[in-house]
Design a protein around this motif. Structure first.
Motif, short mmCIF file in Angstrom:
data_model
loop_
_atom_site.label_atom_id
_atom_site.label_comp_id
_atom_site.label_asym_id
_atom_site.label_seq_id
_atom_site.Cartn_x
_atom_site.Cartn_y
_atom_site.Cartn_z
N UNK A 112 0.84 -1.20 0.00
CA UNK A 112 0.00 0.00 0.00
C UNK A 112 0.87 1.25 0.00
N UNK A 113 2.11 1.12 0.47
CA UNK A 113 3.01 2.27 0.48
C UNK A 113 4.08 2.21 -0.60
N UNK A 114 4.42 1.00 -1.01
CA UNK A 114 5.48 0.88 -2.02
C UNK A 114 5.25 -0.36 -2.85
N UNK A 115 6.06 -0.51 -3.89
CA UNK A 115 5.97 -1.69 -4.73
C UNK A 115 6.11 -2.96 -3.88
N UNK A 136 11.03 13.25 -11.60
CA UNK A 136 9.77 13.13 -10.85
C UNK A 136 9.02 11.82 -11.10
N UNK A 179 10.07 8.98 -11.60
CA UNK A 179 10.69 7.78 -11.01
C UNK A 179 10.91 7.99 -9.51
N UNK A 222 11.68 2.49 -6.81
CA UNK A 222 10.42 2.51 -7.55
C UNK A 222 10.53 1.62 -8.80
N UNK A 259 2.45 8.90 -2.01
CA UNK A 259 3.53 8.82 -1.04
C UNK A 259 4.75 9.52 -1.64
N UNK A 282 7.78 9.68 -0.81
CA UNK A 282 9.05 8.95 -0.74
C UNK A 282 9.10 7.86 -1.81
N UNK A 321 6.64 7.37 -4.27
CA UNK A 321 5.88 7.70 -5.47
C UNK A 321 4.63 6.84 -5.67
N UNK A 322 4.31 6.03 -4.68
CA UNK A 322 3.15 5.14 -4.82
C UNK A 322 1.86 5.94 -4.63
#
Lengths: 176, 138
Positions: free
Chosen positions: A39-42, A136, A138, A143, B82, B84, B86-87
């Motif tokens: 939910x916050x990152x890949x 921006x 990336x 990511x 987010x 930090x 980018x999500x």
């Protein structure tokens, strides 16, 4: 003699896997893992870090790269088990070349928390222009999906790389 | 008879629209009890106070200035991001994303995490209630 045959067979199967293109890292499709972590990152595949790294990370979720990512004890235990059972040095990562190479590149006395700081990862990204990463669209090397269009499937093949605002990424040498 | 049941169902649905579901309401009630214990003058949560908690900037856990809106945007009906990783973050407003504020465990988890990230401490019962009323009003 038998040993030689077995070794050849293993090597051959490795080549077959590499040629399939989809055997980079086992995809992360666990629903709970994706819900809680992606939910916050890949949703980084468990096969991108060794067991000792995941254990260390999961024991410090209150300060997860500068943010509070704490979980209730039951969820934490479940996800830790998922990550460690499928880590880069686990039986389940067998046959996945990126898992093997990442794990192989890390000293056994180290437990890196950032995939992007493992020697194999750094080597693979050393030629990417800095502006391609900091732009921006990336943001950072964390990511994955910004450039690796098939990252969610666990495939980091060069053919599937598209760096935003940069001409299609071409690198000399082979895809390893 | 069927019409009566349908009428009753519609009634229940319309009563619930704009309110919290029963488990969430129970959680709100618990927060109210706690807020009253901490401050005898407490009467109810307030979306206006919640807005201030949501929009005001603080030196957060990462050592930089942040607010809740840094990730969720000032417009709660639009998607956030987010900064930090980018999500993208789905809208926080229940009007735009009906799954918001429906699961107590989920709400508690994020309140704890995000108060720590922005305020470097957990929220008080009153602050949590105020913020939930603010989000709910969107």
């Amino acid at each position: 003699m038998h040993k030689k045959i077995i070794i050849s067979a293993i090597l051959l199967s490795g080549i077959v896997f590499a040629d399939e293109g989809g055997r980079d890292v086992a995809p992360a499709k666990n629903t709970m893992y994706l819900k809680e972590c992606a939910s916050c990152h890949f949703g980084y595949q468990p096969g991108l870090l060794p067991k000792r790294s995941w254990t260390k990370m999961m024991n410090n979720l209150d300060n997860h790269f500068g943010t509070d990512a704490s979980l209730d004890p039951k969820t934490k235990a479940y996800i830790t088990r998922y990550l460690t059972l499928n880590s880069a040095d686990s039986v389940n990562a067998g046959g996945y070349k990126r898992s093997y190479k990442i794990n192989n590149s890390i000293s056994t006395n180290q437990a890196p928390l950032r995939i992007s700081q493992t020697p194999y990862f750094l080597r693979e990204h050393r030629e990417v222009p800095k502006q391609a990463i900091t732009q921006k669209a990336v943001g950072s090397l964390a990511n994955c999906t910004a450039c690796h269009t098939t990252a969610f499937e666990g495939s980091y093949s060069e053919r599937a790389i598209k760096i935003p605002n940069f001409r299609n990424w071409e690198e000399e040498g082979d895809d390893d | 008879m069927k019409k009566y049941i349908l009428g009753m169902t519609l009634c229940v649905i319309s009563i619930n629209a704009g309110g919290f579901n029963p488990p969430m309401q129970a959680y709100i009630n618990t927060l109210k009890t706690q807020a009253k214990q901490a401050d005898t003058g407490f009467s109810d949560f307030d979306a206006k106070r919640g807005e201030k908690i949501f929009l005001s900037k603080h030196i957060g856990k990462r050592g930089t200035e942040v607010s809740c809106a840094s990730c969720h945007s000032q417009n709660l009906t639009s998607a956030g991001k987010n900064p930090v990783t980018n999500k993208s973050i789905k809208p926080l407003a229940p009007s735009a994303n009906p799954s918001r504020l429906t699961e107590v465990a989920e709400v508690q988890k994020w309140l704890k995490r995000n108060f720590n990230d922005v305020y470097k401490r957990e929220g008080t019962a009153q602050e949590k209630g105020d913020v939930l009323y603010y989000i709910k009003s969107k």
